[in-house]
Design an enzyme around this catalytic site. Structure first.
Site, PDB file in Angstrom:
ATOM      1  N   PRO A   1      30.108  36.129  68.534  1.00  0.00           N
ATOM      2  CA  PRO A   1      28.937  36.095  69.417  1.00  0.00           C
ATOM      3  C   PRO A   1      27.708  36.784  68.824  1.00  0.00           C
ATOM      4  O   PRO A   1      26.629  36.743  69.416  1.00  0.00           O
ATOM      5  CB  PRO A   1      29.419  36.868  70.649  1.00  0.00           C
ATOM      6  CG  PRO A   1      30.365  37.891  70.070  1.00  0.00           C
ATOM      7  CD  PRO A   1      31.045  37.206  68.901  1.00  0.00           C
TER       8      PRO A   1
ATOM      9  N   GLU B   1      35.000  33.810  58.218  1.00  0.00           N
ATOM     10  CA  GLU B   1      35.075  34.903  57.254  1.00  0.00           C
ATOM     11  C   GLU B   1      33.978  34.802  56.199  1.00  0.00           C
ATOM     12  O   GLU B   1      33.437  35.820  55.748  1.00  0.00           O
ATOM     13  CB  GLU B   1      36.451  34.920  56.581  1.00  0.00           C
ATOM     14  CG  GLU B   1      37.611  35.295  57.485  1.00  0.00           C
ATOM     15  CD  GLU B   1      38.076  34.153  58.386  1.00  0.00           C
ATOM     16  OE1 GLU B   1      38.880  34.407  59.299  1.00  0.00           O
ATOM     17  OE2 GLU B   1      37.629  33.001  58.187  1.00  0.00           O
TER      18      GLU B   1
ATOM     19  N   PRO C   1      30.167  21.363  67.431  1.00  0.00           N
ATOM     20  CA  PRO C   1      31.620  21.447  67.255  1.00  0.00           C
ATOM     21  C   PRO C   1      31.988  22.362  66.084  1.00  0.00           C
ATOM     22  O   PRO C   1      31.268  22.426  65.080  1.00  0.00           O
ATOM     23  CB  PRO C   1      32.028  19.992  66.968  1.00  0.00           C
ATOM     24  CG  PRO C   1      30.922  19.175  67.561  1.00  0.00           C
ATOM     25  CD  PRO C   1      29.676  19.981  67.365  1.00  0.00           C
TER      26      PRO C   1
ATOM     27  N   GLY D   1      26.107  25.078  58.644  1.00  0.00           N
ATOM     28  CA  GLY D   1      25.306  26.223  58.235  1.00  0.00           C
ATOM     29  C   GLY D   1      24.076  26.492  59.070  1.00  0.00           C
ATOM     30  O   GLY D   1      23.250  27.332  58.699  1.00  0.00           O
TER      31      GLY D   1
END
Length: 423
Positions: A335, A61, A268, A309
């Site tokens: 995606p 988000e 991950p 990031g």
């Protein structure tokens, strides 16, 4: 009465919730124990009053909201902004993206008194909640303080709608508190109306996740890494989870038999998985380099992305992107960061969190569904063996992205309307 029962049950569950956050989550990730008083709306008095408050549950988000928040800041540079989140990784992402240009805080647990203390202390000019983070006490106290409540980039599956209908009295509390709701599409809008939200409060704005803009530093970083990896087939497995890491590595092991110099960049989803994945790579005898300690990649078969990031730029440096959380039942991840770099997407079948995105990508031949490690390998092998098909997959993905942009401007107009601007 419904909210009273909800608040009472939540209070009874307080020991369980606190134990879960402090003991179980804190053991896995020590950052859960930092700023813990904010979970109860303490230690927040230094935050600016009457700020615009955006709530982003976690990393996904935050990344989706970042362009929206940045554009709002450009349009209203004097407005103070607070961004709240639920997770340490979400908080780290906020700090990495915005540094000190916004204030960051944990959203408190939705107990009656903590939600009231939070709203009464901060008195935000508006509460902007990303996606479907619907908290009855938070919303009710905001409404009681004449604070507009906006649900932005909202999505609602048929399954979730039926869940809210099972607690309709409590759902009514939420729907009455909403000032405006910006939905992905008319289908989501219709589901919210079935929950009791008035039609005049809903706008179908599209998804802000399509409004990805690549900054110059991001493009430079991606180009530099791609240049470093020149001459090798590179694929990224982004936002992977336990039980999925293993499938990704099995596919890569098969791929290396056909393309011995192929490189997998595995990222991950959660930082606490960095070390388990490193151990898994060592156990399976892959030659590995860590992104946090970049050395020569010439002999490496896997680059472990143990940084935060950077996933968007890693996609930009790759030939093909596998987007995780989809070979297991986690609902998939975004995606469109790969699509922004014209990189084609592979995904497992479990993509219900992005049901408004994946069907369009698949219909436009911009994404391909795989079902296990073997089919993942087969698609990688096919794409690496056909440069034209691989490039076209990426171009199609980028075109889908371009065709759906514009939600941010519509959402900003809705925020302004709630604040009495431009009416």
């Amino acid at each position: 009465m419904a909210r009273f029962i909800y608040s009472f049950v939540l209070l009874l569950l307080a020991p369980v919730l606190i134990t879960y956050l402090w003991v179980f989550r804190g053991k896995k990730q020590a950052a859960y124990r930092i700023h813990f008083n904010e979970r109860f709306a303490y230690g927040i008095s230094s935050l600016p009053k009457h700020a615009l408050l955006f709530h982003c549950a976690s990393v996904g988000e935050v990344l989706a909201a970042a362009p929206l928040i940045k554009k709002y800041k450009q349009q209203h540079p004097n407005d103070k902004i607070i961004v709240s989140t639920n997770t340490p990784t979400g908080r780290a992402q906020i700090e990495a993206i915005f540094q000190e240009s916004v204030n960051c805080v944990y959203l408190p647990l939705d107990f009656y008194f903590t939600a009231r203390r939070f709203i009464n202390t901060l008195r935000p000019k508006a509460l902007c909640v990303l996606e479907t983070e619907l908290w009855p006490n938070l919303f009710a106290h905001a409404k009681a303080n004449d604070c507009p409540v906006l649900v932005l980039n909202a999505r609602l599956s048929e399954k979730s709608m039926k869940g809210y209908q099972r607690v309709q009295p409590l759902t009514n509390v939420l729907m009455r508190a909403v000032t405006y709701l910006a939905s992905h599409n008319e289908q989501d809008a219709s589901r919210f109306m079935k929950l009791g939200l008035r039609e005049d409060k809903i706008r179908a704005t599209g998804s802000i996740k399509f409004d990805i803009q690549l900054s110059e530093p991001e493009q430079i970083k991606a180009r530099q890494l791609k240049s470093l990896l020149s001459g090798r087939y590179v694929w990224v497995a982004g936002s992977t989870h336990p039980l999925e890491h293993e499938q990704v590595l099995a596919a890569h092991k098969l791929l290396l038999k056909q393309y011995p110099t192929a490189l997998l960049i595995i990222a991950p989803r959660h930082p606490e998985q960095f070390e388990p994945v490193a151990s898994l790579l060592a156990t399976q005898q892959f030659r590995m380099t860590r992104r946090s300690n970049m050395q020569s990649l010439e002999e490496s078969q896997v680059l472990l992305a143990d940084t935060l990031g950077e996933l968007k730029c890693l996609y930009g440096a790759s030939d093909v992107a596998y987007v995780g959380g989809s070979l297991i039942e986690r609902g998939g991840h975004n995606p469109l960061e790969a699509a922004a770099f014209s990189v084609g997407v592979l995904s497992g079948p479990h993509t219900y969190n992005f049901a408004h995105i994946y069907p369009e990508l698949i219909n436009a031949s911009a994404a391909i569904t795989v079902f296990d490690s073997e089919s993942l390998f087969e698609q990688l092998h096919t794409l690496f063996n056909d440069n034209d098909a691989r490039m076209q997959l990426g171009r199609n993905a980028h075109q889908v992205l371009m065709n759906n942009q514009g939600a941010i401007n519509k959402t900003l107009a809705l925020i302004d309307k709630s604040l009495g601007r431009n009416i």
